[in-house]
Design a protein around this motif. Structure first.
Motif, PDB file in Angstrom:
ATOM      1  N   PRO A 180      17.279 -31.570   3.102  1.00  0.00           N
ATOM      2  CA  PRO A 180      15.968 -31.324   2.499  1.00  0.00           C
ATOM      3  C   PRO A 180      16.054 -30.254   1.409  1.00  0.00           C
ATOM      4  O   PRO A 180      17.004 -29.480   1.348  1.00  0.00           O
ATOM      5  N   SER A 181      15.016 -30.232   0.554  1.00  0.00           N
ATOM      6  CA  SER A 181      14.990 -29.264  -0.544  1.00  0.00           C
ATOM      7  C   SER A 181      14.545 -27.894  -0.045  1.00  0.00           C
ATOM      8  O   SER A 181      14.276 -27.709   1.137  1.00  0.00           O
ATOM      9  N   ASN A 182      14.471 -26.949  -0.933  1.00  0.00           N
ATOM     10  CA  ASN A 182      14.055 -25.574  -0.656  1.00  0.00           C
ATOM     11  C   ASN A 182      15.170 -24.735  -0.032  1.00  0.00           C
ATOM     12  O   ASN A 182      14.904 -23.680   0.538  1.00  0.00           O
ATOM     13  N   ALA A 183      16.414 -25.167  -0.140  1.00  0.00           N
ATOM     14  CA  ALA A 183      17.543 -24.394   0.369  1.00  0.00           C
ATOM     15  C   ALA A 183      17.829 -23.229  -0.582  1.00  0.00           C
ATOM     16  O   ALA A 183      17.691 -23.354  -1.794  1.00  0.00           O
ATOM     17  N   VAL A 184      18.233 -22.105  -0.020  1.00  0.00           N
ATOM     18  CA  VAL A 184      18.601 -20.936  -0.818  1.00  0.00           C
ATOM     19  C   VAL A 184      19.974 -21.190  -1.437  1.00  0.00           C
ATOM     20  O   VAL A 184      20.916 -21.555  -0.739  1.00  0.00           O
ATOM     21  N   VAL A 201      27.013 -21.613  -2.218  1.00  0.00           N
ATOM     22  CA  VAL A 201      26.550 -21.787  -0.840  1.00  0.00           C
ATOM     23  C   VAL A 201      25.080 -22.140  -0.892  1.00  0.00           C
ATOM     24  O   VAL A 201      24.301 -21.480  -1.579  1.00  0.00           O
ATOM     25  N   MET A 202      24.694 -23.212  -0.180  1.00  0.00           N
ATOM     26  CA  MET A 202      23.291 -23.569  -0.027  1.00  0.00           C
ATOM     27  C   MET A 202      22.954 -23.490   1.454  1.00  0.00           C
ATOM     28  O   MET A 202      23.668 -24.067   2.277  1.00  0.00           O
ATOM     29  N   ALA A 203      21.882 -22.763   1.777  1.00  0.00           N
ATOM     30  CA  ALA A 203      21.540 -22.534   3.176  1.00  0.00           C
ATOM     31  C   ALA A 203      20.040 -22.716   3.401  1.00  0.00           C
ATOM     32  O   ALA A 203      19.220 -22.349   2.557  1.00  0.00           O
ATOM     33  N   LEU A 204      19.709 -23.290   4.560  1.00  0.00           N
ATOM     34  CA  LEU A 204      18.328 -23.506   4.969  1.00  0.00           C
ATOM     35  C   LEU A 204      18.265 -23.329   6.475  1.00  0.00           C
ATOM     36  O   LEU A 204      19.139 -23.827   7.200  1.00  0.00           O
ATOM     37  N   ASP A 205      17.261 -22.593   6.960  1.00  0.00           N
ATOM     38  CA  ASP A 205      17.117 -22.371   8.399  1.00  0.00           C
ATOM     39  C   ASP A 205      17.132 -23.693   9.155  1.00  0.00           C
ATOM     40  O   ASP A 205      16.465 -24.649   8.760  1.00  0.00           O
ATOM     41  N   GLY A 206      17.904 -23.749  10.243  1.00  0.00           N
ATOM     42  CA  GLY A 206      17.996 -24.951  11.067  1.00  0.00           C
ATOM     43  C   GLY A 206      19.073 -25.920  10.627  1.00  0.00           C
ATOM     44  O   GLY A 206      19.244 -26.979  11.229  1.00  0.00           O
ATOM     45  N   TYR A 207      19.817 -25.569   9.552  1.00  0.00           N
ATOM     46  CA  TYR A 207      20.850 -26.456   9.011  1.00  0.00           C
ATOM     47  C   TYR A 207      22.145 -25.679   8.810  1.00  0.00           C
ATOM     48  O   TYR A 207      22.128 -24.479   8.557  1.00  0.00           O
ATOM     49  N   TYR A 208      23.265 -26.390   8.909  1.00  0.00           N
ATOM     50  CA  TYR A 208      24.550 -25.779   8.596  1.00  0.00           C
ATOM     51  C   TYR A 208      24.602 -25.502   7.096  1.00  0.00           C
ATOM     52  O   TYR A 208      24.129 -26.315   6.300  1.00  0.00           O
ATOM     53  N   ILE A 251      11.388 -25.197  10.775  1.00  0.00           N
ATOM     54  CA  ILE A 251      10.186 -25.546  10.019  1.00  0.00           C
ATOM     55  C   ILE A 251      10.470 -25.259   8.557  1.00  0.00           C
ATOM     56  O   ILE A 251      11.017 -24.216   8.215  1.00  0.00           O
ATOM     57  N   SER A 252      10.093 -26.185   7.684  1.00  0.00           N
ATOM     58  CA  SER A 252      10.297 -26.032   6.252  1.00  0.00           C
ATOM     59  C   SER A 252       8.995 -26.375   5.545  1.00  0.00           C
ATOM     60  O   SER A 252       8.388 -27.408   5.825  1.00  0.00           O
ATOM     61  N   GLU A 253       8.566 -25.502   4.644  1.00  0.00           N
ATOM     62  CA  GLU A 253       7.333 -25.757   3.898  1.00  0.00           C
ATOM     63  C   GLU A 253       7.668 -26.092   2.459  1.00  0.00           C
ATOM     64  O   GLU A 253       8.536 -25.471   1.860  1.00  0.00           O
ATOM     65  N   GLU A 254       6.974 -27.089   1.947  1.00  0.00           N
ATOM     66  CA  GLU A 254       7.058 -27.438   0.539  1.00  0.00           C
ATOM     67  C   GLU A 254       5.641 -27.612   0.044  1.00  0.00           C
ATOM     68  O   GLU A 254       4.699 -27.557   0.820  1.00  0.00           O
ATOM     69  N   GLU A 255       5.515 -27.843  -1.248  1.00  0.00           N
ATOM     70  CA  GLU A 255       4.193 -28.035  -1.820  1.00  0.00           C
ATOM     71  C   GLU A 255       3.468 -29.182  -1.118  1.00  0.00           C
ATOM     72  O   GLU A 255       3.944 -30.310  -1.082  1.00  0.00           O
ATOM     73  N   ASN A 256       2.339 -28.882  -0.490  1.00  0.00           N
ATOM     74  CA  ASN A 256       1.480 -29.852   0.209  1.00  0.00           C
ATOM     75  C   ASN A 256       2.178 -30.591   1.347  1.00  0.00           C
ATOM     76  O   ASN A 256       1.802 -31.705   1.676  1.00  0.00           O
ATOM     77  N   ALA A 257       3.209 -29.990   1.933  1.00  0.00           N
ATOM     78  CA  ALA A 257       3.902 -30.661   3.037  1.00  0.00           C
ATOM     79  C   ALA A 257       4.502 -29.624   3.986  1.00  0.00           C
ATOM     80  O   ALA A 257       4.881 -28.541   3.584  1.00  0.00           O
ATOM     81  N   LEU A 258       4.569 -29.992   5.250  1.00  0.00           N
ATOM     82  CA  LEU A 258       5.199 -29.162   6.271  1.00  0.00           C
ATOM     83  C   LEU A 258       6.136 -30.065   7.046  1.00  0.00           C
ATOM     84  O   LEU A 258       5.747 -31.122   7.540  1.00  0.00           O
TER      85      LEU A 258
END
Length: 134
Positions: free
Chosen positions: A14-18, A44-51, A106-113
């Motif tokens: 999913p998008s929004n990874a650091v 490095v791309m990282a997102l909570d809940g993902y490797y 949990i990941s938030e994006e524009e108009n979506a959770l």
């Protein structure tokens, strides 16, 4: 011919990874970043809940080297080598398919959770109820 920097695109699913490049956080996916051609870069791309996704952008000799030798001679070649214009970073687009690490996130994006949960319970978890089909 191409300059000392190159635009590299970064995206993830999913998008929004650091996105961190060479140890410096530059933003969240999707994004484009201008990077120096003369260096290799650790991404490095990282997102909570993902490797985390890790890779290295490598430099290869740019195809314009031969044109530079013909039209610019050794001086043009020396200038491009010193500034890094002699190189091209690969890949030009980094697409990370992030894999869940088996925990809830949990990941938030524009108009979506988005909520992700593990499908295999940990043996140490305590059952607190049942879900019934209606």
């Amino acid at each position: 011919m191409d300059g000392t920097k190159q635009e590299i695109g970064f995206s993830s699913s999913p998008s929004n990874a650091v996105v961190t490049i060479d140890g410096k956080m530059i933003g969240r996916t999707p994004l484009t970043q201008s990077l120096k051609r003369k260096n290799t870069h650790k991404v490095v791309m990282a997102l909570d809940g993902y490797y985390p996704y890790e890779m290295t952008l490598t430099k290869k000799t740019n195809g314009w080297v031969w044109g530079n030798i013909v039209f610019g001679g050794l001086i043009g070649l020396a200038v491009d080598a010193a500034t890094g214009s002699l190189y091209k970073l690969t890949p030009e687009q980094v697409n990370a398919d992030l894999k869940s690490n088996g925990t809830a996130s949990i990941s938030e994006e524009e108009n979506a959770l988005y909520v992700a949960v593990t499908l295999e319970p940990d043996a140490s978890w305590q059952q607190i109820g049942n879900i019934k089909n209606f």
